[in-house]
Enzyme design. Structure first.
Site, PDB file in Angstrom:
ATOM      1  N   THR A 222      18.506  50.622 127.672  1.00  0.00           N
ATOM      2  CA  THR A 222      18.595  51.243 129.004  1.00  0.00           C
ATOM      3  C   THR A 222      19.397  50.367 129.967  1.00  0.00           C
ATOM      4  O   THR A 222      20.189  50.876 130.773  1.00  0.00           O
ATOM      5  CB  THR A 222      17.182  51.519 129.549  1.00  0.00           C
TER       6      THR A 222
ATOM      7  N   ASP B  69       6.727  45.209 111.222  1.00  0.00           N
ATOM      8  CA  ASP B  69       6.249  45.665 112.517  1.00  0.00           C
ATOM      9  C   ASP B  69       4.752  45.703 112.434  1.00  0.00           C
ATOM     10  O   ASP B  69       4.174  46.694 112.022  1.00  0.00           O
ATOM     11  CB  ASP B  69       6.744  47.093 112.783  1.00  0.00           C
TER      12      ASP B  69
ATOM     13  N   ARG C 144      18.265  45.056 127.050  1.00  0.00           N
ATOM     14  CA  ARG C 144      19.561  45.379 126.467  1.00  0.00           C
ATOM     15  C   ARG C 144      19.333  45.696 124.998  1.00  0.00           C
ATOM     16  O   ARG C 144      18.283  45.383 124.440  1.00  0.00           O
ATOM     17  CB  ARG C 144      20.508  44.192 126.589  1.00  0.00           C
TER      18      ARG C 144
END
Lengths: 502, 502
Positions: free
Chosen positions: B213, B266, B205
């Site tokens: 998706t 990240d 989600r």
């Protein structure tokens, strides 16, 4: 979305999280719903006069009503709130200085401005423990060069209160990674203040050890003094031995140390910035730093100590401090007592030149006092130790010590704990090894430092010939339970003192 | 000190802290006093069947009685406790794997066993957020080489459930850093399943985006299926599009991602381990990874994308996955709809070969489906795209899509939101730039993904000639308030779409 819809009523919850700001709100409160706040969201909480940043914990029980808001004790104190105060809740603007933390994670060099922004935000409480841990980690592992350590130190000096003494020379000392019983500070203060130097010494209480200098001195005098009281004592006597906890010097340091403790790392850069920022903020100009080296001390090799010595002196110079590092023997405890009252007894014996005073502690105090006298430039190189010895052995240091104690409000004699047990050698041989960490643990289990008169009285030193049944040490405790607890630990650990047959 | 003196009675507090285990005890409870526990002490809490580690928050209010103990929701769930259960509290034995984290902080290379011990302890909940943050930080900034990334990935694969499909080839796809509207997954699943391959696709989600998706597919069918139900659907139809949240694949990953989000970093190594561990644990053998590159996409340069491509394929190989990375255009949204229902409409138009289907989304789905067919070895190199196109344009993909939806429990038509506003060009010129992040934010403010039919319908593409007053996009919302909220953001940001005069 008007701002004044984000208002909640404060309810006291009394949840203590150390420094971390945590805010508690109901899952079904209108602010969480309209703003999309979830657990761990960092949000801003404001009242009329100030604001803080806190991490959200979401409540699903009726500890709070939907229109109420709770805060951790640290957050409530910073906002100075009372029950039923209205608080305004808003999204957190990005914390710009985290960009510098990310740069450091990606191996970039930070400058003074970057460290200053980071430290400012940390002291404001804008960093969560996650952010603090990332900053500590990114700076550890030798990832800061000497410029960066200097810039971090400068930023930390400026982050809290700074003391000023109207003296050209203000001296101080510090010991890296305390050794059990190594309570030289009160002796050094008495000697150099008797000489006429200014030494406004603030000390810490024990964090993980059986006694800090403040704990030991509290046996003999008052150590919790206001800034004004400290000023008066130092003006009158040239020195003091007080607890530094109220001074708010380098407050970022206290927050970073707690994270380092949780990670069990000692980053060299943070260590240097921590020690030197506190000294500079306290208004010191000349600082002697003692690094005991030993297998069970904080610094384990002479090589590491020499590197630290070089870095300490270089960074000291960069931030305007005259720093002299002395590398000493850290293979065994110093003095006989380990625990506040037992250490206080050692100190008084040395000051009064009693025949059974522990000579190792006396000599170490003279070494450090001598170095400090020489560093100050007031005595010729090579004469410091002798001058310090004269002051001590003439009784002038004792006079000064009593005078400072009285200026701080009282002088009391230490007393011994009522319960004790003598630990004797099970075999003869040479005392080969003393585990500093385990002997400290034993003293803590006996009740030190909370029980002031608890602790260990050591009767043996390294490399001595020990006979079977000879007294090795005595455990003192204020209750039978604590004595048993310490004894159980002793019985489960046969390597506190290691005796080897010849 | 008998163990059974450390017993307290559980009281439900309902405090949600996400994953973090927090224990609440009264400052004056007998356990805190006798054990010397303080705020943030990490302690072990046990009942008859299991035990957890938690950080202590100390209570001074009467939320708890002195003989009571509270837990954060995460901790209570792990221990499976009920009110009035007795819980046993004890000191935490040292967490051995933190030694590996410290080694990594000090730049040492870790091996599989070290990563495995770390990941095992993380999944058990033994790490506090401070520890997790230190691990993330120590591994970031390119401090892991490809061996270490491979070993971390393997450790993460083994940390949770693993799915097995009894098929030699199981295909999957993944997109790094979603682009608004880029909903290729349902199309790729329909095409490759129609071809006869097995693609048991689990999707997420939205976390920070206007739709994941799973959110989009939920408009059309049921996505919350049990493991058994998923198995049945995949056996019948060869593919599925379900929510992956119940699968417990690579659970360490979910915990680490939350810390990375808080730090806003990240780390390349963590990204690779995260993606590939989930794919391997889901039982995939052949995976196509889409990396969109653009100024406002996650990966901002082709150079970075190529490095990531190389590392992804190398690590994939090391952990036994066939990985093919496809670098795509990430300069603008793909398709027209941004938001669950609006994206579902795009998907159905493409599957039904309608004249106004968005061609960019169709071509991208064909590219990825073609690469996947070729990677599987089932079709000749160079023919994948053409075969995928045949399947899509013949209507076979649509048939398969409807069949999978029905196997998952229903097929529903998407509906549009009742409130909308059309945003028109204020001047003519060339559409020079679309800010992916701002258009996504606008869609979120309109209510997506919570409001399924809310979002943005884009009518313009990069480099197109735009006339004054031409429709650029439509904002859809389920309430007037949300529409106004989005509109306010649009009015305050004139660089969502940038039109430049020729």
């Amino acid at each position: 979305m008007e701002q004044n819809s984000n208002i909640l009523k404060y309810k006291h919850l009394g949840i203590y999280t150390q420094n971390e700001n945590v805010v508690y709100m109901r899952k079904d409160c209108h602010v969480c719903i309209s703003e999309g706040f979830e657990a761990l969201t960092r949000i801003r909480i404001s009242n009329a006069s100030s604001s803080i940043v806190a991490s959200l914990n979401v409540l699903s029980s009726d500890i709070l009503l939907p229109n109420e808001i709770g805060l951790s004790d640290a957050a409530a104190k910073k906002l100075n709130v009372s029950p039923n105060d209205t608080l305004y809740v808003s999204h957190l603007e990005p914390i710009e200085s985290l960009g510098h933390v990310r740069a450091k994670i990606y191996n970039q060099k930070l400058d003074y401005n970057a460290f200053n922004e980071i430290i400012t935000d940390i002291v404001q409480g804008d960093y969560s423990n996650i952010h603090l841990s990332a900053f500590i980690t990114a700076c550890a592992g030798n990832r800061m060069d000497l410029d960066e350590i200097s810039d971090l130190t400068k930023a930390m000096i400026g982050s809290g209160k700074q003391l000023h003494w109207n003296k050209k020379i203000v001296v101080d000392k510090h010991c890296i990674g305390g050794l059990p019983g190594n309570r030289t500070t009160p002796l050094v203060v008495a000697i150099v203040a008797a000489y006429g130097l200014t030494m406004p010494k603030t000390s810490s209480r024990a964090i993980t050890s059986p006694a800090g200098t403040a704990d030991t001195m509290e046996v003999l005098t008052n150590v919790t003094l206001s800034s004004e009281e400290i000023k008066t004592v130092v003006e009158e006597e040239g020195g003091c031995f007080v607890w530094g906890g109220t001074a708010q010097l380098s407050p970022a340091d206290d927050m970073l140390i707690k994270i380092e403790k949780a990670l069990d790392i000692d980053s060299e850069g943070q260590l240097i910035a921590s020690v030197l920022s506190k000294k500079a903020a306290a208004g010191s100009t000349h600082v002697v730093i003692d690094i005991p080296v030993g297998e069970t001390a904080k610094v384990r090799s002479t090589e590491m100590a020499k590197k630290l010595q070089n870095h300490m002196e270089t960074v000291g110079n960069a931030v305007g401090l005259n720093v002299k590092v002395v590398i000493t023997d850290g293979t065994q405890p110093v003095g006989r007592g380990i625990g506040p009252a037992l250490e206080a007894i050692d100190i008084l014996k040395i000051l009064k030149n009693e025949a059974d005073a522990p000579n190792d502690l006396k000599e170490r105090a003279l070494l450090l006092a001598g170095e400090l006298l020489e560093l100050s430039g007031k005595v010729k190189p090579g004469t410091g130790n002798q001058i310090a010895r004269q002051i001590l052995e003439s009784g002038k240091a004792y006079e000064k010590f009593i005078a400072i104690c009285k200026a701080q409000g009282r002088f009391s004699q230490p007393v011994l704990a009522p319960y004790k047990i003598e630990i004797k050698a099970e075999k003869s041989g040479i005392l080969k090894r003393i585990d500093n960490r385990k002997i400290a643990k034993l003293a803590k289990l006996s009740g030190a430092p909370k029980s002031k008169s608890a602790g260990i009285l050591l009767n043996a030193h390294l490399r001595e010939q020990i006979e079977e049944n000879q007294l090795l040490y005595t455990i003192y405790a204020e209750s039978k339970g604590e004595l048993d607890y310490a004894l159980e630990y002793k019985n489960n650990h046969d390597d506190i003192l290691t005796i080897i047959k010849k």
